[in-house]
Design a protein around this motif. Structure first.
Motif, mmCIF file in Angstrom:
data_model
loop_
_atom_site.group_PDB
_atom_site.id
_atom_site.type_symbol
_atom_site.label_atom_id
_atom_site.label_comp_id
_atom_site.label_asym_id
_atom_site.label_seq_id
_atom_site.Cartn_x
_atom_site.Cartn_y
_atom_site.Cartn_z
ATOM 1 N N LYS A 63 0.924 -0.904 0.377
ATOM 2 C CA LYS A 63 0.138 0.473 -0.425
ATOM 3 C C LYS A 63 1.232 1.309 -0.723
ATOM 4 O O LYS A 63 1.972 1.286 0.385
ATOM 5 N N LYS A 65 0.663 4.965 0.854
ATOM 6 C CA LYS A 65 0.161 6.463 1.614
ATOM 7 C C LYS A 65 0.923 7.477 1.107
ATOM 8 O O LYS A 65 1.721 7.545 1.435
ATOM 9 N N SER A 102 -5.348 13.611 0.798
ATOM 10 C CA SER A 102 -4.347 12.361 2.140
ATOM 11 C C SER A 102 -4.382 11.410 1.202
ATOM 12 O O SER A 102 -6.390 11.703 0.957
ATOM 13 N N GLU A 104 -5.142 7.237 0.347
ATOM 14 C CA GLU A 104 -3.695 5.682 0.553
ATOM 15 C C GLU A 104 -4.358 4.804 -0.808
ATOM 16 O O GLU A 104 -5.797 4.343 -0.591
#
Length: 138
Positions: A63, A65, A102, A104
């Motif tokens: 992942k 971010k 932001s 992710e």
């Protein structure tokens, strides 16, 4: 800390204080220790082998971010009274990090290779407490 307060603020016999400290040590060692928790959850060798095989066969899911931010200056004004009773205004400034965006996201891995080797069949002969997985980019 509660045990220390009880032991030092009340007049307790020394043997009782030693016994109480030892009992608290055993409770921590048997119930709140990471190794003890791992030993409580260990399974039989076959189920551990199945789990290791399942993890080795699963596709990795890395992942990513990211966060966007900038610094903003904040100004505070408050009234201060000195020793003579005179009032004056005092201004303070500070820098504050402000996040603007932001996200992710899981990355799709199309190919991967397992370099860990084969699972040892003699797992029943070796007590297993922890397994460590590592990730390497090539």
């Amino acid at each position: 800390t509660l045990v220390l307060i009880v032991m030092y603020h009340f007049e307790l016999p020394l043997t009782f204080r030693i016994t109480l400290a030892y009992a608290m040590y055993l409770v921590e060692a048997l119930f709140f220790n990471a190794a003890a928790a791992a030993l409580r959850h260990i399974g039989d060798a076959d189920s551990v082998m199945e789990y290791i095989t399942l993890v080795k066969d699963a596709a990795p899911v890395p992942k990513i971010k990211a966060q966007s931010w900038h610094w903003e200056t904040r100004t505070d004004t408050h009234t201060v009274r000195d020793a003579q009773g005179n009032e004056r205004e005092e201004t303070t400034t500070r820098q504050e990090k402000v996040y603007t965006h932001s996200f992710e996201e899981a990355l799709i891995v199309q190919r991967w290779r397992d370099n860990s080797g084969e699972v040892v069949q003699a797992l029943a002969y070796f007590p297993l407490v922890q397994i460590h997985f590592e990730l390497a980019w090539y």
